[in-house]
Design a protein around this motif. Structure first.
Motif, PDB file in Angstrom:
ATOM      1  N   VAL A  43     -10.755  15.050  11.628  1.00  0.00           N
ATOM      2  CA  VAL A  43     -10.127  13.874  11.020  1.00  0.00           C
ATOM      3  C   VAL A  43      -9.810  14.221   9.568  1.00  0.00           C
ATOM      4  N   SER A  44      -8.608  14.713   9.361  1.00  0.00           N
ATOM      5  CA  SER A  44      -8.200  15.160   8.033  1.00  0.00           C
ATOM      6  C   SER A  44      -7.837  13.953   7.173  1.00  0.00           C
ATOM      7  N   PRO A  45      -8.329  13.887   5.941  1.00  0.00           N
ATOM      8  CA  PRO A  45      -8.071  12.692   5.117  1.00  0.00           C
ATOM      9  C   PRO A  45      -6.612  12.591   4.709  1.00  0.00           C
ATOM     10  N   PRO A  46      -6.006  11.418   4.877  1.00  0.00           N
ATOM     11  CA  PRO A  46      -4.594  11.257   4.514  1.00  0.00           C
ATOM     12  C   PRO A  46      -4.405  11.005   3.023  1.00  0.00           C
ATOM     13  N   VAL A  47      -3.278  11.451   2.509  1.00  0.00           N
ATOM     14  CA  VAL A  47      -2.888  11.067   1.151  1.00  0.00           C
ATOM     15  C   VAL A  47      -2.722   9.551   1.121  1.00  0.00           C
ATOM     16  N   THR A  48      -3.345   8.914   0.162  1.00  0.00           N
ATOM     17  CA  THR A  48      -3.374   7.450   0.140  1.00  0.00           C
ATOM     18  C   THR A  48      -2.975   6.923  -1.230  1.00  0.00           C
ATOM     19  N   ASP A  49      -1.831   6.279  -1.286  1.00  0.00           N
ATOM     20  CA  ASP A  49      -1.388   5.592  -2.496  1.00  0.00           C
ATOM     21  C   ASP A  49      -2.049   4.217  -2.500  1.00  0.00           C
ATOM     22  N   THR A  50      -2.924   3.980  -3.471  1.00  0.00           N
ATOM     23  CA  THR A  50      -3.647   2.704  -3.514  1.00  0.00           C
ATOM     24  C   THR A  50      -2.800   1.552  -4.045  1.00  0.00           C
ATOM     25  N   GLY A  51      -1.548   1.835  -4.389  1.00  0.00           N
ATOM     26  CA  GLY A  51      -0.616   0.744  -4.581  1.00  0.00           C
ATOM     27  C   GLY A  51      -0.312   0.346  -6.001  1.00  0.00           C
ATOM     28  N   LEU A  52       0.622  -0.601  -6.078  1.00  0.00           N
ATOM     29  CA  LEU A  52       1.108  -1.120  -7.350  1.00  0.00           C
ATOM     30  C   LEU A  52       1.452  -2.594  -7.151  1.00  0.00           C
ATOM     31  N   THR A  53       0.681  -3.445  -7.781  1.00  0.00           N
ATOM     32  CA  THR A  53       0.943  -4.882  -7.727  1.00  0.00           C
ATOM     33  C   THR A  53       1.143  -5.401  -9.148  1.00  0.00           C
ATOM     34  N   PHE A  54       2.316  -5.972  -9.408  1.00  0.00           N
ATOM     35  CA  PHE A  54       2.534  -6.604 -10.711  1.00  0.00           C
ATOM     36  C   PHE A  54       1.836  -7.965 -10.706  1.00  0.00           C
ATOM     37  N   VAL A  55       0.881  -8.114 -11.607  1.00  0.00           N
ATOM     38  CA  VAL A  55       0.160  -9.374 -11.766  1.00  0.00           C
ATOM     39  C   VAL A  55       0.793 -10.114 -12.940  1.00  0.00           C
ATOM     40  N   THR A  56       1.318 -11.292 -12.666  1.00  0.00           N
ATOM     41  CA  THR A  56       1.997 -12.097 -13.684  1.00  0.00           C
ATOM     42  C   THR A  56       1.358 -13.478 -13.741  1.00  0.00           C
ATOM     43  N   LYS A  57       1.905 -14.323 -14.572  1.00  0.00           N
ATOM     44  CA  LYS A  57       1.374 -15.679 -14.676  1.00  0.00           C
ATOM     45  C   LYS A  57       1.490 -16.418 -13.342  1.00  0.00           C
ATOM     46  N   ASP A  58       2.444 -16.000 -12.508  1.00  0.00           N
ATOM     47  CA  ASP A  58       2.650 -16.661 -11.224  1.00  0.00           C
ATOM     48  C   ASP A  58       1.558 -16.356 -10.202  1.00  0.00           C
ATOM     49  N   ASN A  59       0.946 -15.172 -10.290  1.00  0.00           N
ATOM     50  CA  ASN A  59      -0.039 -14.810  -9.270  1.00  0.00           C
ATOM     51  C   ASN A  59      -1.394 -14.401  -9.831  1.00  0.00           C
ATOM     52  N   VAL A  60      -1.636 -14.618 -11.126  1.00  0.00           N
ATOM     53  CA  VAL A  60      -2.896 -14.211 -11.728  1.00  0.00           C
ATOM     54  C   VAL A  60      -4.045 -15.150 -11.371  1.00  0.00           C
ATOM     55  N   GLY A  61      -3.729 -16.366 -10.942  1.00  0.00           N
ATOM     56  CA  GLY A  61      -4.764 -17.366 -10.687  1.00  0.00           C
ATOM     57  C   GLY A  61      -5.906 -16.883  -9.811  1.00  0.00           C
ATOM     58  N   PRO A  62      -5.637 -16.348  -8.628  1.00  0.00           N
ATOM     59  CA  PRO A  62      -6.726 -15.883  -7.759  1.00  0.00           C
ATOM     60  C   PRO A  62      -7.565 -14.763  -8.376  1.00  0.00           C
ATOM     61  N   TYR A  63      -6.953 -13.913  -9.155  1.00  0.00           N
ATOM     62  CA  TYR A  63      -7.714 -12.850  -9.818  1.00  0.00           C
ATOM     63  C   TYR A  63      -8.781 -13.452 -10.738  1.00  0.00           C
TER      64      TYR A  63
END
Length: 362
Positions: free
Chosen positions: A313-333
């Protein structure tokens, strides 16, 4: 869940991981293991066979930096899930490559069972990685990778792409004039590619913008002073930005302390508490979440499966991502204060009633 269904679920998760399922597959394996009894006839975690108490080591460039709190939580959670000892967290407190290389060599000489390394330098870790692999010790890069090195895979953000997208985002607000960009370790593979991406993007979409980098240093406590001094010397700057967690949080503090909200554009990276408060208050236009938790959780999972399967089971290259957090979606954070973002809350977080539509597949 019945034993038969649990075993089937685990097999499906393993198959997905082996095919390169990446970060999404981790949640499938987590569900599979949690759906089973703590012990089985195999004697290991879930339905897996018994294994030695494999010892994994994480080598880091800024071991006490707040950004890596969720990374350490992630590695501990994965080890606990798999019935392994808590991985060692070592390296340097201030980006000293020699200290990191020494920690790497110590781990190899100590015959640990797996090493996760932030490849912040192009040359220092080549020979230690070769030595580890020659002894049968898997090596995975996390948070930063480097050309000409030999990790089995990389788990972390595509740093240049994230910087390029940040540059495009900046150009929506600023098309000419000076911007200051804080960087904790100029030249470091964990941050320099982001700055390069910002610069390249602005050359394309807003060539009238001049980018001036600010060396804020690897010690988090000093970054506010560096950012403040840079701004005081360039109060005509149209924007204040950063490519690392501490510098971004410092910008949020500076803008709040000087009541500059609405007078200057700003943004950066990661989800430190001051940064999230800055987004919520309007001090920052945005911050970028790169899923620091996964950068600890997934390397442990991948090294475990690599050893368990005898490298099949060879480990895959994994991009952990990019999420822009703005005033519209910062609330849950902010409200969740979750361990996944460095907070103290370890409880289940309720799902929203609906999920926003993601970008369409290419």
């Amino acid at each position: 869940m019945s034993d038969e269904k649990a075993a089937t679920s685990r097999r499906a998760a393993l198959k997905f991981l082996g095919a390169g399922g990446g970060a999404v597959a981790a949640s499938a394996l987590l569900t599979a293991c949690n759906g089973a009894q703590p012990q089985s006839s195999g004697g290991g975690a879930g339905a897996f066979p018994s294994t030695p108490a494999w010892r994994f080591t994480f080598i880091n460039h800024v071991t006490t930096n707040s950004f890596f709190v969720p990374t350490k939580t992630g590695m501990t959670d994965a080890a606990k899930l798999l019935g392994l000892p808590d991985p060692q967290w070592t390296g340097s407190t201030e980006g000293n490559v020699s200290e990191m290389a020494n920690a790497f060599s110590t781990a190899v000489n100590g015959n640990v069972d797996g090493i996760a390394i932030a490849l912040t330098d192009n040359n220092a870790f080549v020979e230690p990685t070769k030595a580890a692999l020659a002894k049968g010790i898997p090596v995975i890069a996390y948070n930063a990778t480097a050309p000409g090195n030999y990790p089995l895979t990389y788990v972390g953000q595509d740093l240049y792409t994230s910087g390029f997208q940040m540059g495009q985002r900046i150009a929506k607000d600023i098309t000419s004039g000076l911007i200051l960009v804080g960087i904790s370790q100029p030249g470091g593979n964990n941050v320099q590619p982001r700055l390069n991406g910002i610069t390249d993007a602005l050359k394309q979409v807003a060539p009238g913008v001049t980018v001036q980098s600010v060396n804020t240093g690897a010690e988090q406590a000093n970054e506010l002073n560096a950012i403040t001094a840079a701004y005081d010397g360039h109060t005509d700057a149209k924007g204040l930005y950063a490519v690392d967690a501490g510098s971004t949080a410092s910008i949020a503090q500076l803008i709040s302390n000087r009541a500059l909200q609405g007078k200057i554009h700003a943004g950066g990276y990661d989800t430190l508490s001051d940064t999230l408060k800055g987004v919520q208050s309007g001090a920052l236009d945005f911050t970028i979440d790169q899923s620091a938790y996964l950068q600890g959780f997934l390397p442990v999972l991948y090294m475990y499966l690599y050893r368990l399967s005898g490298t099949l089971v060879s480990p895959p290259v994994t991009d952990t991502g990019l999420t822009f957090v703005t005033k519209d979606n910062v609330g849950p954070y902010v409200s969740a204060n979750s361990k996944f973002e460095g907070g103290s809350n370890t409880a289940l977080i309720d799902m929203p009633k609906s999920i926003p539509l993601p970008a369409a597949t290419a």
